[in-house]
Design a protein around this motif. Structure first.
Motif, PDB file in Angstrom:
ATOM      1  N   GLY A 192       0.895  -1.031   0.010  1.00 53.96           N
ATOM      2  CA  GLY A 192       0.090   0.075  -0.005  1.00 53.96           C
ATOM      3  C   GLY A 192       0.969   1.385  -0.036  1.00 53.96           C
ATOM      4  N   GLY A 193       0.001   2.412   0.058  1.00 54.18           N
ATOM      5  CA  GLY A 193       0.744   3.727  -0.064  1.00 54.18           C
ATOM      6  C   GLY A 193       1.800   4.039   1.016  1.00 54.18           C
ATOM      7  N   VAL A 194       1.298   3.480   2.192  1.00 56.32           N
ATOM      8  CA  VAL A 194       2.353   3.673   3.265  1.00 56.32           C
ATOM      9  C   VAL A 194       3.350   2.542   3.629  1.00 56.32           C
ATOM     10  CG1 VAL A 194       2.491   4.198   5.942  1.00 56.32           C
ATOM     11  CG2 VAL A 194       0.840   5.218   4.382  1.00 56.32           C
ATOM     12  N   GLY A 195       2.638   1.274   3.416  1.00 55.00           N
ATOM     13  CA  GLY A 195       3.548   0.052   3.592  1.00 55.00           C
ATOM     14  C   GLY A 195       4.590  -0.038   2.833  1.00 55.00           C
ATOM     15  N   THR A 196       4.607   0.320   1.526  1.00 54.30           N
ATOM     16  CA  THR A 196       5.770   0.250   0.625  1.00 54.30           C
ATOM     17  C   THR A 196       6.883   1.079   1.193  1.00 54.30           C
ATOM     18  OG1 THR A 196       5.931   0.457  -1.676  1.00 54.30           O
ATOM     19  CG2 THR A 196       5.094   2.364  -0.960  1.00 54.30           C
ATOM     20  N   GLU A 218       0.051  -8.165  -7.793  1.00 51.52           N
ATOM     21  CA  GLU A 218       0.787  -7.646  -8.795  1.00 51.52           C
ATOM     22  C   GLU A 218       1.693  -6.399  -8.078  1.00 51.52           C
ATOM     23  OE1 GLU A 218      -0.456  -3.786 -11.615  1.00 51.52           O
ATOM     24  OE2 GLU A 218      -1.960  -5.030 -10.759  1.00 51.52           O
ATOM     25  N   LYS A 219       0.762  -5.904  -6.938  1.00 55.20           N
ATOM     26  CA  LYS A 219       1.852  -4.845  -6.141  1.00 55.20           C
ATOM     27  C   LYS A 219       2.892  -5.445  -5.482  1.00 55.20           C
ATOM     28  CE  LYS A 219      -1.374  -0.894  -5.303  1.00 55.20           C
ATOM     29  NZ  LYS A 219      -2.292  -0.417  -4.235  1.00 55.20           N
ATOM     30  N   LEU A 220       2.506  -6.727  -4.922  1.00 52.73           N
ATOM     31  CA  LEU A 220       3.542  -7.374  -4.025  1.00 52.73           C
ATOM     32  C   LEU A 220       4.749  -7.619  -4.853  1.00 52.73           C
ATOM     33  CD1 LEU A 220       1.633  -9.992  -2.064  1.00 52.73           C
ATOM     34  CD2 LEU A 220       3.175  -8.312  -1.222  1.00 52.73           C
ATOM     35  N   LEU A 224       8.709  -6.534  -4.035  1.00 46.49           N
ATOM     36  CA  LEU A 224      10.209  -7.208  -4.154  1.00 46.49           C
ATOM     37  C   LEU A 224      11.211  -6.462  -4.777  1.00 46.49           C
ATOM     38  CD1 LEU A 224       8.579 -10.741  -5.206  1.00 46.49           C
ATOM     39  CD2 LEU A 224      10.059 -10.414  -3.136  1.00 46.49           C
ATOM     40  N   GLN A 225      10.740  -5.583  -5.583  1.00 45.50           N
ATOM     41  CA  GLN A 225      11.998  -4.863  -6.156  1.00 45.50           C
ATOM     42  C   GLN A 225      12.489  -3.994  -5.346  1.00 45.50           C
ATOM     43  OE1 GLN A 225      10.225  -3.401 -10.058  1.00 45.50           O
ATOM     44  NE2 GLN A 225       9.339  -5.517 -10.300  1.00 45.50           N
ATOM     45  N   SER A 234      -2.124 -12.601   0.813  1.00 46.31           N
ATOM     46  CA  SER A 234      -3.089 -13.124   1.531  1.00 46.31           C
ATOM     47  C   SER A 234      -4.641 -13.005   1.147  1.00 46.31           C
ATOM     48  CB  SER A 234      -2.679 -12.207   3.173  1.00 46.31           C
ATOM     49  OG  SER A 234      -3.142 -10.734   2.455  1.00 46.31           O
ATOM     50  N   ALA A 235      -4.439 -12.732   0.011  1.00 47.24           N
ATOM     51  CA  ALA A 235      -6.037 -12.519  -0.440  1.00 47.24           C
ATOM     52  C   ALA A 235      -6.758 -14.183  -0.388  1.00 47.24           C
ATOM     53  CB  ALA A 235      -6.071 -12.240  -1.973  1.00 47.24           C
TER      54      ALA A 235
END
Ligand SMILES: [Zn+2]
Ligand SMILES: [Zn+2]
Length: 369
Positions: A192-196, A218-220, A224-225, A234-235
């Motif tokens: 997410g916007g903060v987690g990243t 896709e965001k996960l 990784l990068q 976790s979905a």
């Protein structure tokens, strides 16, 4: 020198969304373009010409989810602001600045104790700074705690707006976690916007292993990068399945799964919170960043048995801003891949897209009106 106009152009939240408790009928909220009189500046205040203001989950909470603002509507939302000082204290004029999302009073017992990020008299643009917020052409703010931007190279000033909250809130959280080189970290809500930024900052400050957990595959992949060593999707999984996957991942990579993890809960969603609580174990720390109105069930005696801690964290002390900004400027924290710049005139559509979860990047709105 820039001339100061007579009025501030702004998008006000005239009315948030409301829901009738008996009938359940919803009345749509209203964001209206308007202009307000340029205020008289008080001693110690400056006027900032806004370069950009980020759209934060908190703004959406005020507009869509009946989270009350301290100043009652109509007011302008927006607390993630960068810009240039154009009036007020002479020594500040012309400086490019980031406005801290929460500005302590610097004159109370909490501030004196070094905990000013949770000062009870703090001012937050778009919430408790009168009617003023970041979705505007200009904003009057106290000068004391502004973070000066120097040597930004070709990084656009508006892009640096995200330092005001999305970057610094994680910075404070990682500081509260007392992150040490080699630490093992889990970020729940890593994409997410903060987690990243929790992921990036933890890794940049020397975390040994960072595991990102999120709903969006896709965001996960992107996480990784940018700092995550491993990810867990976790979905459609319950807490037990996620915990089992975490344990299997630890086993596979020769890591202990039951002690010493620093876990960051960034989702502000019940499912994410439950995962965070389930992963906390011996001599671990759980740092609570996300907000939701949900009530969690947890046996607090586990904290005793685990000798573990749960720590809440709110905003960021202005004194940490220069260090966080420096990490962005020297590339240890990447913001460009996670930010999209749009004209402020798109605010209604942008709020709607953000609210319905359609965005993959944080939007920074730049004044065009
Ligand atoms: Zn925010
Ligand atoms: Zn204070």
């Amino acid at each position: 020198m820039t001339s100061v106009p007579d009025v501030i152009q702004t998008w006000q939240m005239v009315q948030p969304w409301t829901r009738d408790k008996e009938t359940g009928t919803q009345t749509p909220g209203r964001l209206e373009r308007t202009s307000i009189r340029m205020p008289e500046l008080h001693p110690g205040e400056v006027l900032v010409e806004i370069a950009g203001c980020g759209v934060c989950h908190t703004d959406l909470g005020y507009f869509y989810d009946a989270v009350p603002t301290v100043s009652t509507p109509p007011l302008t939302l927006g607390h993630e602001i960068s810009g240039r000082v154009v009036a007020g204290e002479k020594s500040w004029i012309g400086k490019e600045v980031i406005i801290p999302a929460v500005m302590p009073c610097n004159d109370c017992a909490i501030c004196a104790a070094g905990r000013g990020n949770r000062c009870l008299n703090q001012k937050m643009p778009g919430n408790s700074l009168g009617i003023y917020g970041g979705f505007s052409s200009h904003i009057p703010v106290p000068a004391t705690d502004l973070c000066v931007v120097k040597d930004r190279g070709d990084m656009p000033l508006e892009q640096l707006a995200v330092v005001a909250d999305a970057v610094t809130t994680p910075y404070q959280a990682v500081t509260r976690a007392d992150l040490q080189a080699g630490d093992r970290v889990v970020v729940v809500g890593a994409a997410g916007g903060v987690g990243t930024y929790v992921v990036q900052i933890a890794k940049a400050l020397g975390a040994g292993t960072v595991i990102g957990i999120d709903l969006k595959q896709e965001k996960l992949e992107r996480a990784l990068q940018y700092g995550a060593d491993f990810v867990i999707h976790s979905a459609n999984k319950d807490v037990k399945e996620v915990r089992n996957e975490f344990r299997a991942l630890c086993k596979e990579h020769g890591l202990p799964s039951n002690f010493g993890w620093k876990i960051f809960e960034v989702t502000g969603a019940k499912a994410g919170q439950e995962i965070s609580l389930a992963l906390l174990s011996f001599v671990g720390k759980l740092i609570w960043i996300g907000f939701s109105a949900d009530v969690n069930e947890y046996s607090l005696s586990r904290l005793m048995a685990f000798d573990a801690e749960i720590i809440g964290t709110w905003g960021c002390l202005p004194k940490h801003y220069p260090a966080a900004l420096q990490m962005v400027l020297d590339g240890r924290i990447q913001i460009e891949p996670f930010v999209e710049i749009r004209p402020m005139s798109t605010i209604r559509e942008t709020f709607e897209e953000a609210h319905t979860g359609k965005l993959t990047k944080r939007i920074v709105l730049t004044p065009d009106f």
